[in-house]
Design a protein around this motif. Structure first.
Motif, short mmCIF file in Angstrom:
data_model
loop_
_atom_site.label_atom_id
_atom_site.label_comp_id
_atom_site.label_asym_id
_atom_site.label_seq_id
_atom_site.Cartn_x
_atom_site.Cartn_y
_atom_site.Cartn_z
N THR A 84 -0.53 5.12 10.37
CA THR A 84 0.46 4.11 11.50
C THR A 84 0.25 2.62 10.87
OG1 THR A 84 1.54 3.85 13.39
CG2 THR A 84 -1.11 3.61 13.07
N ASP A 85 1.19 1.87 11.47
CA ASP A 85 1.25 0.25 11.39
C ASP A 85 0.42 -0.09 12.40
OD1 ASP A 85 1.42 -2.29 10.97
OD2 ASP A 85 3.54 -2.25 10.79
N TYR A 86 -0.81 -0.74 12.13
CA TYR A 86 -1.66 -0.80 13.39
C TYR A 86 -1.35 -2.26 14.00
CZ TYR A 86 -4.53 -3.59 9.84
OH TYR A 86 -5.00 -4.37 8.83
N TYR A 97 0.86 -1.17 -0.13
CA TYR A 97 -0.09 0.13 0.03
C TYR A 97 1.01 1.18 -0.04
CZ TYR A 97 -3.69 -3.32 0.73
OH TYR A 97 -4.60 -4.63 0.67
N ASP A 99 -4.52 4.11 9.08
CA ASP A 99 -4.14 3.60 7.86
C ASP A 99 -2.69 3.77 7.50
OD1 ASP A 99 -6.00 2.05 5.34
OD2 ASP A 99 -3.84 2.65 4.73
N ILE A 100 -1.93 2.66 6.96
CA ILE A 100 -0.67 2.90 6.55
C ILE A 100 -0.13 3.69 5.24
CG2 ILE A 100 -0.36 0.76 5.30
CD1 ILE A 100 2.20 0.07 7.25
N LYS A 109 -16.94 2.39 2.72
CA LYS A 109 -17.58 1.43 3.95
C LYS A 109 -18.17 2.15 5.12
CE LYS A 109 -15.80 -2.91 2.09
NZ LYS A 109 -14.65 -3.88 2.35
N GLY A 143 -7.18 -0.15 8.90
CA GLY A 143 -7.03 -0.02 7.52
C GLY A 143 -8.21 0.57 6.79
C1 LIG Z 1 -7.45 -4.83 1.80
S1 LIG Z 1 -7.24 -3.05 1.98
C2 LIG Z 1 -9.13 -2.83 2.89
C3 LIG Z 1 -9.53 -1.41 2.54
C4 LIG Z 1 -10.79 -1.20 3.09
N1 LIG Z 1 -10.84 -1.51 4.59
C5 LIG Z 1 -11.74 -2.00 2.71
O1 LIG Z 1 -12.49 -2.81 3.21
O2 LIG Z 1 -12.01 -2.01 1.46
C6 LIG Z 1 -6.36 -3.06 3.50
C7 LIG Z 1 -6.25 -1.69 4.09
O3 LIG Z 1 -5.38 -1.64 4.95
C8 LIG Z 1 -4.25 -0.87 5.14
N2 LIG Z 1 -3.09 -1.76 5.79
C9 LIG Z 1 -2.65 -2.71 5.49
N3 LIG Z 1 -1.97 -3.18 6.57
C10 LIG Z 1 -1.96 -2.27 7.29
C11 LIG Z 1 -1.04 -2.02 8.69
N4 LIG Z 1 -0.36 -3.05 9.05
N5 LIG Z 1 -1.24 -0.87 9.27
C12 LIG Z 1 -2.20 0.18 8.97
N6 LIG Z 1 -2.83 0.01 7.71
C13 LIG Z 1 -2.67 -1.36 7.03
C14 LIG Z 1 -4.10 -0.77 3.70
O4 LIG Z 1 -3.30 0.66 3.23
C15 LIG Z 1 -5.44 -0.78 3.02
O5 LIG Z 1 -5.94 0.73 3.13
#
Ligand SMILES: C[S@@+](CC[C@H](N)C(=O)[O-])C[C@H]1O[C@@H](n2cnc3c(N)ncnc32)[C@H](O)[C@@H]1O
Length: 323
Positions: free
Chosen positions: A138-140, A40, A111-112, A94, A88
């Protein structure tokens, strides 16, 4: 466009050095693998949004239909006036379906992906001027602190998209437990969970005819080039995704078409034809399986919503009271 006054944006995105270290470590081990969180960057997020609009990609439209149909019940379960943390959050599609029903006191998208989060948080704040929006890049999967302004609020979380399936079951359990600890004793979690189904349907969802998922997967190599100065020919690799019924998961890989060499920071990684990098797992669940996973992580299942075809589910969970 400047930031609306109700938007507070904290940029705690992981440093570039994290990506570099993960690539060096992930390519150095066997089998080679990288976490899907590295998909991402701005282009990866845009490609993911394009995936969600594909006819083959049933999860997004099925989950949105569930949120539309059952939003009022979900809101009753979550309760009003909470701090609503979205993990994320991606594009804001949504949460927009739920916001009016949920009426949170404050909304905290996490979100990252920096640009993507900035754009969607700004749009939500502009469209909901009475809502305090505390966006956190951030990285959650790492510990993070809540801003002082929201510390007194009851907490609820929304974790859509079945992103929980990207983690190995033991990791998923740890992450859910950490979410429970963040939410506290009255915490509620609404989580989207993709269900086991006909492998042909799963295969089609991750191997779309237009090749968007392939571009999303290959973008990881482009990101290595642009951010790390890696020497790599993305055209020398192909997207490979399949359903492993025994493990209950989709696997995505990048496979070398012929012998390839990838160089990062002077470190050379040789790939024979057919060798690859494992870039994503996406575990699929039965409703009971996920209920057992969330129970092991300290949640009670209050309600589960699913579509008539049994493609996708949304679980309404409560942090279990200590017995
Ligand atoms: C599969 S997408 C889903 C996006 C949205 N929530 C949806 O349901 O359509 C994953 C989302 O989580 C974010 N993401 C993935 N790993 C992450 C992490 N470790 N920390 C923060 N955000 C993260 C990505 O940037 C992306 O926006």
């Amino acid at each position: 466009m400047s930031a609306p006054p109700n938007l507070h944006f904290q940029d705690l995105r992981p440093p570039a050095a994290d990506f570099r270290a993960a690539v060096l470590e992930g390519l150095g081990r066997r089998p080679r693998s990288l976490s899907p969180k590295f998909f991402y960057d701005a282009r990866g997020s845009a490609l993911f949004d394009a995936i969600t609009r594909l006819p083959e990609y049933y999860p997004t439209r099925t989950e949105i239909a569930l949120l539309r149909r059952h939003g009022a019940e979900m809101a009753r379960l979550i309760g009003h006036d909470a701090l609503l943390i979205e993990l994320g959050s991606g594009s804001d599609v949504k949460i927009r379906v739920l916001l009016d029903a949920l009426r949170p006191r404050a909304y905290m998208p996490l979100d990252i992906s920096h640009e993507h989060l900035w754009r969607s948080a700004r749009a939500i704040a502009a469209d909901h001027p009475a809502l305090a929006v505390h966006a956190l890049c951030t990285d959650y999967t790492r510990p993070f602190a809540l801003p002082a302004a929201v510390l007194g609020l009851r907490r609820a979380a929304f974790y859509p998209g079945s992103s929980i399936g990207n983690f190995e079951p033991a990791q998923a359990q740890r992450l859910l437990r950490a979410i429970g600890a963040l939410l506290g004793p009255d915490g509620r979690l609404l989580i989207g969970v993709d269900l086991k189904k006909d492998p042909a349907r799963l295969h089609a969802a991750y191997n779309d005819r237009d090749g968007v998922t392939a571009r999303f997967n290959l973008n990881l190599l482009e990101r290595m080039r642009s951010e790390l100065g890696a020497e790599v020919d993305p055209g020398g690799f192909r997207h490979h995704a399949f359903y492993d019924a025994e493990a209950g998961r989709i696997e995505m890989h990048l496979i070398a078409n012929c012998a390839q060499t990838l160089v990062v920071d002077g470190c050379r990684f040789d790939f024979a034809a057919g060798e690859g990098i494992h870039t994503e797992n996406s575990y699929k669940f039965d409703v009971a399986e996920f209920a057992a996973l969330s129970a092991a992580a300290g949640f009670d299942t209050l309600q589960v919503w699913q579509d008539e075809e049994g493609l996708f589910s949304v679980h309404g969970l409560a942090v279990a009271r200590p017995s």
